[in-house]
Design an enzyme around this catalytic site. Structure first.
Site, PDB file in Angstrom:
ATOM      1  N   SER A 229      54.932  65.580  28.898  1.00 27.18           N
ATOM      2  CA  SER A 229      55.330  66.742  29.681  1.00 27.18           C
ATOM      3  C   SER A 229      56.636  67.331  29.142  1.00 27.18           C
ATOM      4  CB  SER A 229      55.422  66.357  31.163  1.00 27.18           C
ATOM      5  OG  SER A 229      55.534  67.496  31.979  1.00 27.18           O
ATOM      6  N   ASP A 323      44.550  70.179  31.998  1.00 27.99           N
ATOM      7  CA  ASP A 323      45.958  70.137  32.402  1.00 27.99           C
ATOM      8  C   ASP A 323      46.279  71.424  33.171  1.00 27.99           C
ATOM      9  OD1 ASP A 323      48.698  69.962  32.649  1.00 27.99           O
ATOM     10  OD2 ASP A 323      49.079  69.613  30.519  1.00 27.99           O
ATOM     11  N   HIS A 357      47.078  66.320  33.758  1.00 26.87           N
ATOM     12  CA  HIS A 357      48.389  66.343  33.111  1.00 26.87           C
ATOM     13  C   HIS A 357      48.982  64.966  32.887  1.00 26.87           C
ATOM     14  CE1 HIS A 357      52.159  68.073  31.808  1.00 26.87           C
ATOM     15  NE2 HIS A 357      52.832  67.387  32.727  1.00 26.87           N
TER      16      HIS A 357
END
Length: 418
Positions: A229, A323, A357
């Site tokens: 991330s 995601d 994600h």
């Protein structure tokens, strides 16, 4: 004589979090319908649980490796379903593990007609015997070093987590069991680090790289960086500007600087532009922020793109196709193309259809929604649970192989740049 119902968890009551277990039941009546329930309480006191309905075979047995669930938290054959399909009782939470030296306990109950027929408690551990956990408090750096047993030297990895503040030790501790020296690095919201920030200094990360690189148990000359991330763009910046990085994994990261301005010496890389008008609201009233971070290739974002062509390391760009935090597939494609445009093939791209994600370690429950520190609200993170669980198992193996390959070779081209 009535049969004695036996619930077995193999190979035993203690296993590592990233290891699968084999759940079997015997002693039931043929075709008996039962419910299996699992429950875990994390280090913040949040409860996670799952359940599944099974029917025994003609011998009164159930084997989760081969028997399908008929309902509950999941359906079909899911050997680790009681683990990966766990959901928080209080919605929108991820499992938090603050102390890797202690296990998480998973209670599994076998129930029929409201009666508990059998129960087991499983210890899911993080640190193997002999692994050392050493606080890092050198030169303003804050984190924890996980050292495998033995003199080494071992490949070294710097592990950084997502945007959330604090120190995340679950993944680093499990990697240390595999023969890596791993430094879990915090960069804000931990101990005496700023509780919040509007800018990051690459010099901080440079000190961390040097600290790990020069550790007597680290093989060197280069170290690996593992990111996910927000920390993905930090990892790319470290690879581009700092000597010492030989291999970098970016999991659902961005190819441009995000959220905070990034400072290094007399250089400032601004964060990418965002457009809050691109936020949508799901039918459940949750935010979908996938398109808020604008295309890094737009003219107004060019100053934010990380010049990864400067890097003399190997990259693995990992992207989940579902995601919903941002468009990680686009970002990974652009990163790969930038390297190709500069005549480089020092990368691989890994994509996972239907994964969300937060690609984490194997058997971590899927996290479809979570509080987003930047949005200040709960957002959707995407992913279909079964596909996401399979992606985590596959990625875990790939990450270890990638670092073993690129941190254990002779580094001849890397040495030439030092």
């Amino acid at each position: 004589m009535p049969l004695r119902v036996v619930l077995r968890i193999l190979p035993g009551p203690r296993s590592y979090f990233d290891q699968p277990v084999h759940v079997k039941v015997s002693g039931l009546s043929p075709d008996q319908t039962v419910e299996l329930r699992s429950k875990l309480i994390d280090d913040k006191g949040f409860t996670f649980q799952a359940s599944a309905i099974y029917s025994s075979d003609k011998n009164g047995e159930i084997d989760l490796d081969t028997c399908p669930s008929m309902g509950g938290s999941y359906c079909g054959t899911q050997a680790m379903g009681l683990f990966v399909f766990m959901r928080p009782v209080v919605p929108h939470h991820k499992i938090i593990k603050r102390d890797a030296s202690t296990p998480l306990f998973v209670d599994i109950d076998l129930i029929s007609n409201g009666q508990v027929l059998a129960k087991k408690t499983l210890e899911r551990c993080f640190m193997a015997d002999g692994v050392q956990k050493v606080p890092v408090e050198n030169e303003g750096i804050r984190g924890t070093m996980f050292l495998p047993p033995g003199p080494g030297p071992f490949p070294g990895i710097l592990d950084m987590y997502a945007l959330a503040a604090g120190l995340h030790v679950l993944r680093p501790s499990l990697l240390a069991n595999k023969g890596f020296v791993v430094m879990a690095l915090a960069y804000y919201g931990y101990k005496d680090l700023p509780k919040a920030t509007t800018k990051l200094d690459l010099e901080y990360f440079e000190k961390a790289v040097t600290l790990l690189q020069t550790h007597p148990k680290v093989k060197g000359p280069g170290i690996g960086v593992l990111s996910i991330s927000k920390s993905g763009d930090l990892a790319l910046a470290m690879s581009a500007f700092l000597p010492g990085v030989a291999a970098t994994v970016s999991i659902n990261g961005c190819n441009a600087n995000t959220q905070f301005s990034l400072h290094y010496k007399d250089m400032v890389i601004p964060p990418t532009k965002m457009d809050l008008k691109n936020i949508t609201v799901t039918g459940d009233g949750l935010l979908d922020v996938r398109n808020v971070v604008l295309d890094p290739m737009m003219e107004e974002n060019q100053a934010s793109v990380i010049p990864i062509e400067r890097a003399n390391c190997h990259f693995m760009f990992v992207a989940s196709e579902d995601d919903r935090n941002w468009n990680s597939v686009l970002f990974s494609e652009q990163a790969a193309q930038r390297l190709r445009d500069h005549g480089k093939e020092n990368f691989e791209v890994v994509r996972y259809p239907k994964a969300g994600h937060f690609l984490d370690v194997p058997y971590m429950p899927h996290c479809p929604t979570s509080f987003h520190p930047a949005a200040g609200r709960v957002v959707v993170m995407g992913g279909e649970p079964k596909a996401h669980a399979e992606a985590q198992v596959d990625l875990w193996k790939r990450v270890q192989e990638f670092f073993m390959k690129h941190l254990n070779n002779d580094h001849s081209s890397f040495k030439a740049m030092l």
